[in-house]
Motif scaffolding. Structure first.
Motif, PDB file in Angstrom:
ATOM      1  N   VAL A 272       0.855  -1.188   0.000  1.00 11.21           N
ATOM      2  CA  VAL A 272       0.000   0.000   0.000  1.00 11.21           C
ATOM      3  C   VAL A 272       0.893   1.240   0.000  1.00 11.21           C
ATOM      4  CG1 VAL A 272      -1.830  -1.215   1.223  1.00 11.21           C
ATOM      5  CG2 VAL A 272      -0.156   0.115   2.519  1.00 11.21           C
ATOM      6  N   SER A 281      -9.306   3.693   4.174  1.00  9.54           N
ATOM      7  CA  SER A 281      -8.216   2.805   3.772  1.00  9.54           C
ATOM      8  C   SER A 281      -8.001   1.681   4.771  1.00  9.54           C
ATOM      9  CB  SER A 281      -6.917   3.604   3.614  1.00  9.54           C
ATOM     10  OG  SER A 281      -7.051   4.581   2.606  1.00  9.54           O
ATOM     11  N   GLU A 449       3.482   1.689  -6.489  1.00  3.52           N
ATOM     12  CA  GLU A 449       2.079   1.522  -6.091  1.00  3.52           C
ATOM     13  C   GLU A 449       1.304   2.816  -6.282  1.00  3.52           C
ATOM     14  OE1 GLU A 449      -0.717  -0.156  -5.987  1.00  3.52           O
ATOM     15  OE2 GLU A 449       0.514  -1.634  -4.914  1.00  3.52           O
ATOM     16  N   THR A 452      -3.446   4.175  -2.172  1.00  3.80           N
ATOM     17  CA  THR A 452      -4.411   3.338  -1.468  1.00  3.80           C
ATOM     18  C   THR A 452      -5.472   4.188  -0.771  1.00  3.80           C
ATOM     19  OG1 THR A 452      -2.587   1.797  -1.106  1.00  3.80           O
ATOM     20  CG2 THR A 452      -4.598   1.367   0.108  1.00  3.80           C
ATOM     21  N   ALA A 470      -4.013  -0.918  -4.615  1.00  5.55           N
ATOM     22  CA  ALA A 470      -3.135  -1.715  -3.758  1.00  5.55           C
ATOM     23  C   ALA A 470      -2.739  -2.945  -4.563  1.00  5.55           C
ATOM     24  CB  ALA A 470      -3.833  -2.116  -2.468  1.00  5.55           C
TER      25      ALA A 470
END
Length: 538
Positions: A272, A281, A449, A452, A470
């Motif tokens: 994440v 989240s 990434e 998230t 994610a």
């Protein structure tokens, strides 16, 4: 000598006795007057003392009554709220939106303040708005009616609370029913007078000039002030619909995500990044940890938005996640943030190339050298990132020379992560708010990434809301090499889509020569499984 008659002698004796007793009579008269004056003064002072004592009993009893039974739970639109009256010098209204902060309105001038706590979003009522968007046009009137009903209920309950509290305390103090009833009546009179004062000074325009505190202090710069909301209500109405239904949709989506069934020897890592203070989240992460049987969570930074001490409470849910939490500092995370995380029981903070073995994998990371919560880019920022990456690469070489090679390196910015090419099989990063994967020149795989947190409070700045992203990384337990990864993408604010896509490294794809270093998940190839949320409880 002539004899004095006995009657004359008796009269003379009476006169002499009167003269002798005169001082005593004066003293007795003075004492009598002094005593009567003291009694009179005492009798004059006692009513004031009694009045002050009675007022103190009334105020204390009324306050205790409000504390014990003065709360009213009221549904306001799609939200569940708690309304309470509190003693106050200046009055007004305070709206608490945990954990973001509070806003205060100068709504009235009275010795009582109205506290409204926004407890949670009701999934059923929020979903009803999603299914019937035409109801948004009447949402304002519905909220107004809910507040009116809640205020009336609060007024009735508050009257009962203050009368009961003052009467009970009066009975305990005076032990006389008449005095106790007088305390209850005076409490009711004071509350009614306060209510009348509040009604007479009610200022509905106070909502146009709220005072923000806590994290909401940045709200005016993010969503505009209340005056612009009034002039552009149609635009804000759409954004309100997105904000109101966001959490419900995310809960529904994560409850139906397809789970990958890995080999029992596989290590599952949840990556994440860039949560940016989005409380939804934590629910998403917890759901993914449970569904994918995650062994370790890696957060590549920007968990916060400003890195202030006031934000630290946002991090507390990490302790409830059923997996170790490996974290590196982002440019929105301060040293204060890092120190707080170091005190949480299941967090492993990595910085300055420090390495830790968690769930069978060896991680090393470095915090972002920049602290720029205002999103500025100071001179020399790129050079400082490259220098931080070089320090991480040096630490990786030292670990390899010591016979403890690192499996996964972590840095927040990709420019720092690129400096470790050739020193580690895999490096994880974030910062860009979009996912990417590449194999660099010297063989190191770079995984970037997305956000998230859907970019947090900045989600509605662009034309379309940012998605929630994610990934699940699958490692062979023996070789500790990446075997596959799932990219998970959820629709941002107001969107209902969810997409999970499976990816395999080139050497694990169908027809490729098997890797000599262990085995991984079966080569099912790249699949894409779109899903839509079904009605479910969060």
């Amino acid at each position: 000598m002539a004899r004095v008659p006995a009657a004359a002698l008796h009269a003379l004796a009476e006169v002499m006795n009167s003269i002798r007793n005169a001082p005593r009579a004066l003293i007795h008269r003075h004492r009598t007057r002094r005593t009567s004056t003291t009694v009179e003064l005492a009798s004059r002072r006692r009513p004031w003392t009694r009045a002050v004592g009675l007022v103190a009993v009334v105020l204390l009893g009324a306050w205790l009554g409000l504390l014990i039974v003065g709360d009213v739970r009221v549904p306001v639109g799609p939200m569940n709220t708690t309304m309470t009256l509190r003693p106050s010098v200046s009055g007004g209204t305070k709206i608490n939106v945990s954990p973001l902060g509070a806003l205060q309105l100068d709504s009235h001038v009275a010795p009582v303040r109205l506290d409204v706590n926004v407890d949670q979003l009701d999934p059923d009522r929020a979903q009803a708005l999603v299914d019937h968007p035409e109801r948004l046009s009447g949402l304002q009137d519905e909220v107004a009616q809910d507040v009116e009903r809640g205020t009336l209920d609060l007024a009735v309950r508050s009257c009962v609370a203050v009368v009961t509290g003052a009467t009970a305390l009066g009975l305990a103090v005076y032990r006389r029913p008449r005095r106790a009833l007088a305390a209850g009546g005076l409490a009711l009179t004071l509350l009614v007078a306060s209510g009348g004062t509040a009604y007479a000074t009610w200022n509905p325009d106070s909502v146009l000039e709220p005072r923000f505190s806590g994290l909401l202090s940045s709200a005016p710069s993010l969503v505009g002030d209340a005056r612009s909301i009034v002039t552009e209500f149609d635009v804000y109405q759409k954004e309100l619909a997105r904000l109101v239904t966001n959490v419900t949709k995310l809960y529904d989506v994560t409850s139906t995500l397809p789970a990958y069934q890995p080999d029992p020897t596989t290590i599952r890592v949840l990556h994440v990044s860039d949560i940016h203070l989005n409380p939804a989240s934590w629910k998403i992460i917890a759901s993914l940890v449970e569904q994918y049987k995650v062994n370790v969570i890696v957060d590549s930074g920007d968990t916060m938005d400003h890195g202030t001490a006031a934000e630290n409470g946002f991090l507390d849910p990490i302790e409830d996640l059923d997996a170790p939490y490996v974290w590196v500092r982002g440019n929105h995370d301060s040293r204060v943030t890092q120190k707080y995380l170091e005190g949480l029981k299941n967090v492993r903070v990595l910085d300055d190339g420090r390495a830790r073995t968690v769930a069978g994998l060896r991680f090393a990371g470095i915090g972002d050298p920049q602290y720029t919560p205002d999103r500025s880019k100071p001179d020399g920022a790129e050079a400082s990132q490259e220098l931080a990456g070089a320090r991480l690469a040096s630490a990786l070489r030292d670990q390899r020379a010591a016979g403890t090679p690192v499996d996964v390196a972590i840095a927040h910015e990709p420019s720092a992560a690129r400096e470790v090419d050739g020193e580690v099989p895999l490096v994880l990063a974030g910062h860009l708010h979009r996912e990417d994967m590449e194999v660099m020149k010297y063989g190191t795989r770079l995984r970037i990434e997305g956000s998230t947190g859907g970019s947090g409070l900045r989600a509605v700045e662009g034309e379309y809301p940012d998605p929630i992203q994610a990934s699940i990384l699958y490692f062979d337990r023996d070789s500790r090499r990446l075997q596959a990864w799932d990219e998970i993408k959820l629709g941002g604010l107001g969107l209902t889509t969810a997409e999970v896509s499976r990816h395999l490294p080139k050497e694990n794809q169908p027809g490729a020569t098997p890797s000599p270093t262990g085995t991984g998940p079966s080569p099912t190839g790249r699949t894409r499984t779109p899903t839509t949320p079904s009605p479910a409880s969060p």
